[in-house]
Design an enzyme around this catalytic site. Structure first.
Site, PDB file in Angstrom:
ATOM      1  N   GLY A   1       2.984   1.427  -3.206  1.00 57.30           N
ATOM      2  CA  GLY A   1       2.081   1.568  -4.349  1.00 57.30           C
ATOM      3  C   GLY A   1       1.588   2.993  -4.486  1.00 57.30           C
TER       4      GLY A   1
ATOM      5  N   ARG B   1      -9.825  -1.068  10.435  1.00 59.19           N
ATOM      6  CA  ARG B   1      -9.373   0.265  10.822  1.00 59.19           C
ATOM      7  C   ARG B   1      -9.757   0.529  12.279  1.00 59.19           C
ATOM      8  NH1 ARG B   1     -10.284   4.229   5.574  1.00 59.19           N
ATOM      9  NH2 ARG B   1     -11.264   2.624   4.311  1.00 59.19           N
TER      10      ARG B   1
ATOM     11  N   ASN C   1      -6.158   9.740   8.390  1.00 62.34           N
ATOM     12  CA  ASN C   1      -7.248   8.890   8.885  1.00 62.34           C
ATOM     13  C   ASN C   1      -8.616   9.549   8.772  1.00 62.34           C
ATOM     14  OD1 ASN C   1      -4.702   7.927  10.140  1.00 62.34           O
ATOM     15  ND2 ASN C   1      -6.049   6.433  11.115  1.00 62.34           N
TER      16      ASN C   1
ATOM     17  N   GLN D   1       3.174   7.749  15.490  1.00 62.40           N
ATOM     18  CA  GLN D   1       2.412   8.997  15.506  1.00 62.40           C
ATOM     19  C   GLN D   1       2.102   9.434  14.087  1.00 62.40           C
ATOM     20  OE1 GLN D   1       4.953  11.584  17.750  1.00 62.40           O
ATOM     21  NE2 GLN D   1       6.505  11.738  16.157  1.00 62.40           N
ATOM     22  N   ARG D   2       0.989  10.112  13.962  1.00 61.20           N
ATOM     23  CA  ARG D   2       0.555  10.564  12.633  1.00 61.20           C
ATOM     24  C   ARG D   2      -0.303  11.811  12.833  1.00 61.20           C
ATOM     25  NH1 ARG D   2      -0.117   7.117   8.527  1.00 61.20           N
ATOM     26  NH2 ARG D   2       1.963   6.277   8.754  1.00 61.20           N
TER      27      ARG D   2
ATOM     28  N   ARG E   1      -3.106   9.262  16.468  1.00 64.15           N
ATOM     29  CA  ARG E   1      -3.662   9.434  15.139  1.00 64.15           C
ATOM     30  C   ARG E   1      -4.490  10.724  15.138  1.00 64.15           C
ATOM     31  NH1 ARG E   1      -0.580   5.914  14.745  1.00 64.15           N
ATOM     32  NH2 ARG E   1      -0.746   3.893  13.714  1.00 64.15           N
TER      33      ARG E   1
ATOM     34  N   GLY F   1      -1.116   1.543  23.388  1.00 68.16           N
ATOM     35  CA  GLY F   1      -2.276   2.372  23.081  1.00 68.16           C
ATOM     36  C   GLY F   1      -1.976   3.861  23.108  1.00 68.16           C
TER      37      GLY F   1
ATOM     38  N   TYR G   1       0.828  -1.206   0.000  1.00 68.92           N
ATOM     39  CA  TYR G   1       0.000   0.000   0.000  1.00 68.92           C
ATOM     40  C   TYR G   1       0.868   1.264   0.000  1.00 68.92           C
ATOM     41  CZ  TYR G   1      -3.732   3.235   1.394  1.00 68.92           C
ATOM     42  OH  TYR G   1      -4.638   4.267   1.452  1.00 68.92           O
ATOM     43  N   ASP G   2       1.831   1.311   0.935  1.00 70.81           N
ATOM     44  CA  ASP G   2       2.661   2.512   1.074  1.00 70.81           C
ATOM     45  C   ASP G   2       3.428   2.811  -0.216  1.00 70.81           C
ATOM     46  OD1 ASP G   2       1.766   1.986   3.590  1.00 70.81           O
ATOM     47  OD2 ASP G   2       3.710   2.002   4.558  1.00 70.81           O
TER      48      ASP G   2
END
Length: 314
Positions: A152, A190, A178, A280-281, A215, A211, A149-150
Site C-alpha cells: 500500500g 510495536r 522505527n 535488519q533495518r 532495528r 532477538g 501495509y508494505d
C-alpha cells in the site's frame, strides 16, 4: 490563503502518535492546523490539549473518501502503522494508503498545495542491502501478511511520483524508520511499546526469533523536525528521503535497556519469528544530512526514559 509566513496546514492522521506531535509543532510555529482523523488508531486524548487553541481544528474523516477544504500544505500521515493494527483489516489498510493518496493528491492539485507523503522503511521489505539507501528497490513479499501495509505504501509512492511527473505537483516523500516516544498506543504491538508495557507490568518480556534482529530507533521529536524540514526544503528536493536514526540495536539490547530503565524483574522469553519479519533495518541518512541539514540528536537512553515516563503515567 497565506498571511505572511502563516499557513493553513492539513495533517491527515493528525490524532495519531506522529500526527499529534506534528500538529503541536506546526501550531508552535504560528500556523493554522486542520487535524483529520477517523480515530481507528488515533485518539482525541492525543490532541485534547489543543482543542481550545484558536488555530486548531479537529475533523473526524476517513481519507478513503474525498475531502473538500482550502489549505496551503498537506502532511499525509493517515494509515495504521503497527502490524497489530494494519493486519486487523488488511483490505482497509491498503485502501487507506492507496485511496487516501489519490484523494489527498487530488486535493493538493485543486488547491495548488505542497503535499508530503509519510512513507515507510517497510517499502524495503526484508532487505538484501545494509544499510538501506533510497535507490534500493526493496525485497517485499507481495502476498504476505505485511503486504497490505508494505505494498500500500509502495503504491502510494508510485501515485505521488506520477502526480509529480504528470501534473507537476509539488510533492515530498519521506521514508520513516522505527519511531518511538510519548503518545504511542500502548497496545499497538510495536516493539518499543510492547517491551515497555511488559516491563512495567512485570510480565515476561517477549522476544521473537533469537532477538538478534536489528532495528534503528528514532525519537519522535527528531523525526518531526526532519519532516518539517523536508516540507520546507526547496521544491527540487522531492525525495524519497530516509528519516531515522542510523544507530543500530538488536532487539535483545533494546529489551535490556528497557528492563534497566524500568527496574523491572521481568524475564525474557523467546517465541517464533513472525512471517516476513525483517532481520535488519537501518537507514542510510546521507541525503537527509546533505539536503535537509538534519540528523537525530536524541540518544536511545534519553528517548526511552521519556517514553517510559509517559507509559508509567497512563
Amino acid at each position: 490563503m497565506r498571511y505572511g509566513n502563516r499557513k493553513k496546514i492539513l495533517v491527515t492522521g493528525g490524532a495519531g502518535f506522529l500526527g499529534s506531535h506534528l500538529c503541536e509543532r506546526l501550531l508552535e510555529q504560528g500556523n493554522e492546523v486542520l487535524c483529520v482523523d477517523n480515530f481507528f488508531t488515533g485518539t482525541r486524548r492525543n490532541v485534547a490539549h489543543l482543542l481550545d487553541h484558536q488555530d486548531f481544528e479537529l475533523l473526524r474523516h476517513d481519507v478513503t473518501f474525498p475531502l473538500y477544504v482550502e489549505i496551503d500544505e498537506i502532511y499525509n500521515l493517515a494509515c495504521p502503522a503497527s502490524p497489530v493494527h494494519y493486519q486487523f483489516d488488511p483490505v482497509q489498510t491498503t485502501k487507506t494508503s492507496v485511496l487516501g493518496a489519490i484523494n489527498m493528491l487530488g486535493l493538493a492539485k485543486r488547491t495548488k498545495s505542497r503535499i508530503l507523503q509519510a512513507s515507510t522503511s517497510e517499502v524495503y521489505g526484508d532487505p538484501e542491502i545494509h544499510p538501506q539507501p533510497e535507490n534500493y528497490w526493496g525485497r517485499v513479499n507481495p502476498i504476505g501478511y505485511r503486504s497490505c501495509y508494505d505494498e500500500g505504501k509502495r503504491c502510494a509512492e508510485t501515485l505521488f511520483f506520477d502526480y509529480f511527473r504528470q501534473h507537476k505537483l509539488p510533492i515530498k516523500v519521506v521514508r520513516i524508520f522505527n519511531t518511538y516516544g510519548p503518545k504511542m498506543h500502548p497496545n499497538d504491538g510495536r516493539v518499543v511499546s510492547n517491551l515497555i508495557m511488559q516491563a512495567l507490568r512485570g510480565a515476561d518480556i517477549t522476544l521473537y526469533g533469537d532477538g538478534l534482529q536489528t532495528r534503528s530507533f528514532c525519537y519522535v521529536d527528531d523525526l518531526v523536525d526532519a519532516i518539517i524540514r523536508m516540507m520546507n526544503a526547496p521544491e527540487t528536493v522531492v525525495g524519497p528521503i530516509n528519516i531515522g536514526n542510523p544507530e543500530e540495536f538488536t532487539i535483545r539490547q533494546l529489551a535490556e535497556a528497557v528492563i534497566k530503565i524500568t527496574n523491572s524483574k521481568s524475564k525474557v522469553v523467546f517465541k517464533p519469528l513472525p512471517p516476513d519479519d525483517p532481520r535488519q533495518r537501518k537507514p542510510d541518512i546521507s541525503n537527509a544530512v546533505h539536503l535537509l541539514d538534519w540528523k537525530p540528536s536524541t540518544s536511545l537512553a534519553d528517548g526511552l526514559k521519556k517514553t517510559v515516563e509517559y507509559f508509567s503515567a497512563l
